[in-house]
Design a protein around this motif. Structure first.
Motif, PDB file in Angstrom:
ATOM      1  N   ARG A  36      22.154  39.445  60.975  1.00 23.38           N
ATOM      2  CA  ARG A  36      23.026  40.397  60.285  1.00 23.38           C
ATOM      3  C   ARG A  36      23.963  41.096  61.270  1.00 23.38           C
ATOM      4  O   ARG A  36      25.118  41.389  60.941  1.00 23.38           O
ATOM      5  CB  ARG A  36      22.180  41.456  59.559  1.00 23.38           C
ATOM      6  CG  ARG A  36      21.592  40.936  58.253  1.00 23.38           C
ATOM      7  CD  ARG A  36      20.496  41.858  57.736  1.00 23.38           C
ATOM      8  NE  ARG A  36      20.054  41.465  56.401  1.00 23.38           N
ATOM      9  CZ  ARG A  36      19.253  40.426  56.154  1.00 23.38           C
ATOM     10  NH1 ARG A  36      18.801  39.683  57.144  1.00 23.38           N
ATOM     11  NH2 ARG A  36      18.905  40.137  54.916  1.00 23.38           N
ATOM     12  N   LEU A  37      23.462  41.389  62.451  1.00 26.18           N
ATOM     13  CA  LEU A  37      24.293  42.082  63.457  1.00 26.18           C
ATOM     14  C   LEU A  37      25.438  41.185  63.922  1.00 26.18           C
ATOM     15  O   LEU A  37      26.543  41.651  64.180  1.00 26.18           O
ATOM     16  CB  LEU A  37      23.424  42.477  64.662  1.00 26.18           C
ATOM     17  CG  LEU A  37      24.088  43.343  65.734  1.00 26.18           C
ATOM     18  CD1 LEU A  37      24.409  44.737  65.175  1.00 26.18           C
ATOM     19  CD2 LEU A  37      23.208  43.465  66.975  1.00 26.18           C
ATOM     20  N   VAL A  38      25.149  39.898  64.042  1.00 25.54           N
ATOM     21  CA  VAL A  38      26.153  38.926  64.495  1.00 25.54           C
ATOM     22  C   VAL A  38      26.148  37.761  63.495  1.00 25.54           C
ATOM     23  O   VAL A  38      25.508  36.734  63.726  1.00 25.54           O
ATOM     24  CB  VAL A  38      25.843  38.410  65.908  1.00 25.54           C
ATOM     25  CG1 VAL A  38      27.061  37.684  66.479  1.00 25.54           C
ATOM     26  CG2 VAL A  38      25.390  39.518  66.842  1.00 25.54           C
ATOM     27  N   PRO A  39      26.880  37.908  62.373  1.00 24.28           N
ATOM     28  CA  PRO A  39      26.859  36.861  61.333  1.00 24.28           C
ATOM     29  C   PRO A  39      27.563  35.585  61.811  1.00 24.28           C
ATOM     30  O   PRO A  39      28.338  35.616  62.769  1.00 24.28           O
ATOM     31  CB  PRO A  39      27.641  37.498  60.171  1.00 24.28           C
ATOM     32  CG  PRO A  39      27.806  38.941  60.496  1.00 24.28           C
ATOM     33  CD  PRO A  39      27.721  39.043  61.996  1.00 24.28           C
ATOM     34  N   PRO A  40      27.309  34.458  61.108  1.00 22.26           N
ATOM     35  CA  PRO A  40      27.993  33.208  61.448  1.00 22.26           C
ATOM     36  C   PRO A  40      29.518  33.350  61.309  1.00 22.26           C
ATOM     37  O   PRO A  40      29.995  34.223  60.580  1.00 22.26           O
ATOM     38  CB  PRO A  40      27.463  32.216  60.400  1.00 22.26           C
ATOM     39  CG  PRO A  40      26.226  32.823  59.864  1.00 22.26           C
ATOM     40  CD  PRO A  40      26.357  34.304  60.009  1.00 22.26           C
ATOM     41  N   ALA A  41      30.251  32.487  61.983  1.00 19.42           N
ATOM     42  CA  ALA A  41      31.716  32.554  61.973  1.00 19.42           C
ATOM     43  C   ALA A  41      32.288  32.350  60.579  1.00 19.42           C
ATOM     44  O   ALA A  41      33.442  32.720  60.322  1.00 19.42           O
ATOM     45  CB  ALA A  41      32.288  31.519  62.942  1.00 19.42           C
ATOM     46  N   THR A  42      31.514  31.775  59.663  1.00 20.59           N
ATOM     47  CA  THR A  42      31.969  31.560  58.290  1.00 20.59           C
ATOM     48  C   THR A  42      31.928  32.846  57.460  1.00 20.59           C
ATOM     49  O   THR A  42      32.480  32.900  56.367  1.00 20.59           O
ATOM     50  CB  THR A  42      31.066  30.511  57.608  1.00 20.59           C
ATOM     51  OG1 THR A  42      29.696  30.790  57.941  1.00 20.59           O
ATOM     52  CG2 THR A  42      31.400  29.106  58.087  1.00 20.59           C
ATOM     53  N   ASP A  43      31.271  33.890  57.969  1.00 12.56           N
ATOM     54  CA  ASP A  43      31.190  35.171  57.264  1.00 12.56           C
ATOM     55  C   ASP A  43      32.558  35.872  57.354  1.00 12.56           C
ATOM     56  O   ASP A  43      33.147  35.935  58.437  1.00 12.56           O
ATOM     57  CB  ASP A  43      30.086  36.013  57.927  1.00 12.56           C
ATOM     58  CG  ASP A  43      29.773  37.276  57.152  1.00 12.56           C
ATOM     59  OD1 ASP A  43      28.640  37.391  56.652  1.00 12.56           O
ATOM     60  OD2 ASP A  43      30.656  38.154  57.048  1.00 12.56           O
ATOM     61  N   PRO A  44      33.062  36.412  56.221  1.00 17.74           N
ATOM     62  CA  PRO A  44      34.371  37.086  56.249  1.00 17.74           C
ATOM     63  C   PRO A  44      34.466  38.175  57.323  1.00 17.74           C
ATOM     64  O   PRO A  44      35.539  38.389  57.900  1.00 17.74           O
ATOM     65  CB  PRO A  44      34.473  37.704  54.850  1.00 17.74           C
ATOM     66  CG  PRO A  44      33.577  36.886  53.989  1.00 17.74           C
ATOM     67  CD  PRO A  44      32.470  36.392  54.879  1.00 17.74           C
ATOM     68  N   ALA A  45      33.347  38.843  57.605  1.00 17.21           N
ATOM     69  CA  ALA A  45      33.359  39.907  58.610  1.00 17.21           C
ATOM     70  C   ALA A  45      33.688  39.380  60.009  1.00 17.21           C
ATOM     71  O   ALA A  45      34.040  40.147  60.901  1.00 17.21           O
ATOM     72  CB  ALA A  45      31.998  40.615  58.643  1.00 17.21           C
ATOM     73  N   MET A  46      33.574  38.059  60.202  1.00 17.85           N
ATOM     74  CA  MET A  46      33.812  37.465  61.526  1.00 17.85           C
ATOM     75  C   MET A  46      35.113  36.655  61.558  1.00 17.85           C
ATOM     76  O   MET A  46      35.318  35.829  62.447  1.00 17.85           O
ATOM     77  CB  MET A  46      32.635  36.561  61.910  1.00 17.85           C
ATOM     78  CG  MET A  46      31.278  37.249  61.919  1.00 17.85           C
ATOM     79  SD  MET A  46      31.169  38.613  63.115  1.00 17.85           S
ATOM     80  CE  MET A  46      30.703  37.698  64.603  1.00 17.85           C
TER      81      MET A  46
ATOM     82  N   ALA B  12      13.084  51.774  58.795  1.00 15.18           N
ATOM     83  CA  ALA B  12      12.737  50.770  57.779  1.00 15.18           C
ATOM     84  C   ALA B  12      12.888  51.313  56.364  1.00 15.18           C
ATOM     85  O   ALA B  12      12.993  50.539  55.403  1.00 15.18           O
ATOM     86  CB  ALA B  12      11.312  50.270  58.008  1.00 15.18           C
ATOM     87  N   THR B  13      12.920  52.634  56.213  1.00 14.61           N
ATOM     88  CA  THR B  13      13.092  53.248  54.892  1.00 14.61           C
ATOM     89  C   THR B  13      14.545  53.197  54.419  1.00 14.61           C
ATOM     90  O   THR B  13      14.825  53.455  53.250  1.00 14.61           O
ATOM     91  CB  THR B  13      12.642  54.728  54.950  1.00 14.61           C
ATOM     92  OG1 THR B  13      13.153  55.307  56.157  1.00 14.61           O
ATOM     93  CG2 THR B  13      11.127  54.836  54.957  1.00 14.61           C
ATOM     94  N   ASP B  14      15.466  52.875  55.304  1.00 17.23           N
ATOM     95  CA  ASP B  14      16.892  52.785  54.947  1.00 17.23           C
ATOM     96  C   ASP B  14      17.118  51.512  54.117  1.00 17.23           C
ATOM     97  O   ASP B  14      16.616  50.438  54.484  1.00 17.23           O
ATOM     98  CB  ASP B  14      17.707  52.750  56.234  1.00 17.23           C
ATOM     99  CG  ASP B  14      19.203  52.862  55.986  1.00 17.23           C
ATOM    100  OD1 ASP B  14      19.798  53.862  56.440  1.00 17.23           O
ATOM    101  OD2 ASP B  14      19.785  51.953  55.348  1.00 17.23           O
ATOM    102  N   PRO B  15      17.862  51.616  52.991  1.00 21.15           N
ATOM    103  CA  PRO B  15      18.093  50.430  52.150  1.00 21.15           C
ATOM    104  C   PRO B  15      18.666  49.244  52.932  1.00 21.15           C
ATOM    105  O   PRO B  15      18.344  48.085  52.611  1.00 21.15           O
ATOM    106  CB  PRO B  15      19.113  50.929  51.120  1.00 21.15           C
ATOM    107  CG  PRO B  15      18.929  52.407  51.063  1.00 21.15           C
ATOM    108  CD  PRO B  15      18.486  52.828  52.420  1.00 21.15           C
ATOM    109  N   ALA B  16      19.464  49.512  53.958  1.00 21.56           N
ATOM    110  CA  ALA B  16      20.050  48.424  54.750  1.00 21.56           C
ATOM    111  C   ALA B  16      18.988  47.601  55.475  1.00 21.56           C
ATOM    112  O   ALA B  16      19.262  46.490  55.932  1.00 21.56           O
ATOM    113  CB  ALA B  16      21.043  48.996  55.760  1.00 21.56           C
ATOM    114  N   MET B  17      17.783  48.140  55.611  1.00 19.88           N
ATOM    115  CA  MET B  17      16.721  47.460  56.354  1.00 19.88           C
ATOM    116  C   MET B  17      15.635  46.930  55.421  1.00 19.88           C
ATOM    117  O   MET B  17      14.512  46.624  55.861  1.00 19.88           O
ATOM    118  CB  MET B  17      16.101  48.421  57.379  1.00 19.88           C
ATOM    119  CG  MET B  17      17.074  49.014  58.371  1.00 19.88           C
ATOM    120  SD  MET B  17      17.912  47.756  59.412  1.00 19.88           S
ATOM    121  CE  MET B  17      16.683  47.587  60.744  1.00 19.88           C
TER     122      MET B  17
END
Lengths: 134, 134, 134
Positions: free
Chosen positions: B62-72, A67-72
């Motif tokens: 965040r782990l599985v973003p919506p299909a509209t996210d560029p990462a997907m 939880a200390t990681d900025p990503a979290m």
């Protein structure tokens, strides 16, 4: 028949208890294990090369950082320590129950498969795994 | 014995149905739940602090973003909406079946464990969970 | 009763074997499948649109890249090939066992659900799935 295995842990990592289960699971039937916690998991994994376990631990530490990681920084359930909410997330992603057929006292495990408790918390814990054979 | 639990959902999130299962799972045996869908999951998680559920939901978004996210952008199965293929992926990562030992009408759940249906779609659904106690 | 299904694979991907299981799982009871390997998984997923399977495969290839990817440079168990340790990680994240209620010879699968073996290795393998119906 039913029993409870108690597995002591000393921080994050995999703790094999295949032998304990094998000694109890006699006869023929279906063996089910269920972990009674939300910050540790059950896992069937390779028990040959210990590097597999180390790599798996490191992968999960990156997939679900503390939880200390900025990503979290969006986490809100943080008052039980930086390893607590990540432990709940890992417990959601990894098995809470496992079922393994048993024939004539022998579990259907493959040659390289061991049964592990996967501890996700930093501090020592005593973990309970409920077992059913029927 | 067998039954089917029907759980209405109103968008992504966790819906606890521990009490329904507990009322049905009398006697002694092995309880198994199986969700009859590929865009929702079963989950055993902490039922004390609701922030755990919120954080888990945010982590998975965040782990599985919506299909509209560029990462997907590589997704091809998108004609059922931006939440559909991510829902299938989440359903692959989280449990489709759970098994819990029951002794004298009491499930082997730990003190903080509840049984949840985890809805991955945005629109309301009626979800069926097949249950077996034997 | 127990049996073992043998599933030949030809590289990473999903191999459906719902029909084989359905033909064997007669009567009424609880069906359990257990995969006897640590680099392949079991999965219940949509069997309507094959794009779902392709997208799922691509998602997992990004979530757990090959050992040759700079993001995975911390891996130590690499002597069995760049697809080996990622296969163990995927096998930890996806189901090793599945339990499905069966009533009058019919599995409680939903309308769009199929049973798959998910191969995580590049080379062809012969995979064993232990089955129990009781």
């Amino acid at each position: 028949m039913q029993t409870t295995f108690t597995i002591p842990t000393r921080g994050q990592g995999l703790y094999e208890f295949t032998d304990q289960v094998a000694a109890w699971a006699t006869g023929t039937g279906l063996l089910t294990l269920f972990i009674r916690h939300t910050s540790a998991s059950l896992l069937v994994q390779e028990n040959a090369d210990p590097e597999v376990q180390t790599d798996l631990l490191h992968y999960l530490a990156r997939l679900v950082p503390p939880a200390t990681d900025p990503a979290m920084s969006y986490l809100t359930h943080t008052y039980e320590g930086p390893d607590d909410m990540p432990a709940h997330i890992k417990a959601a992603l990894l098995p809470v129950s496992l079922s393994i057929p048993v024939a004539a006292g022998r579990m259907a495990l493959g040659r390289w498969q061991g049964i592990y408790l996967f501890e996700h918390r930093d501090r020592p814990h005593s973990r309970e795994v409920a077992a059913y054979l029927g």
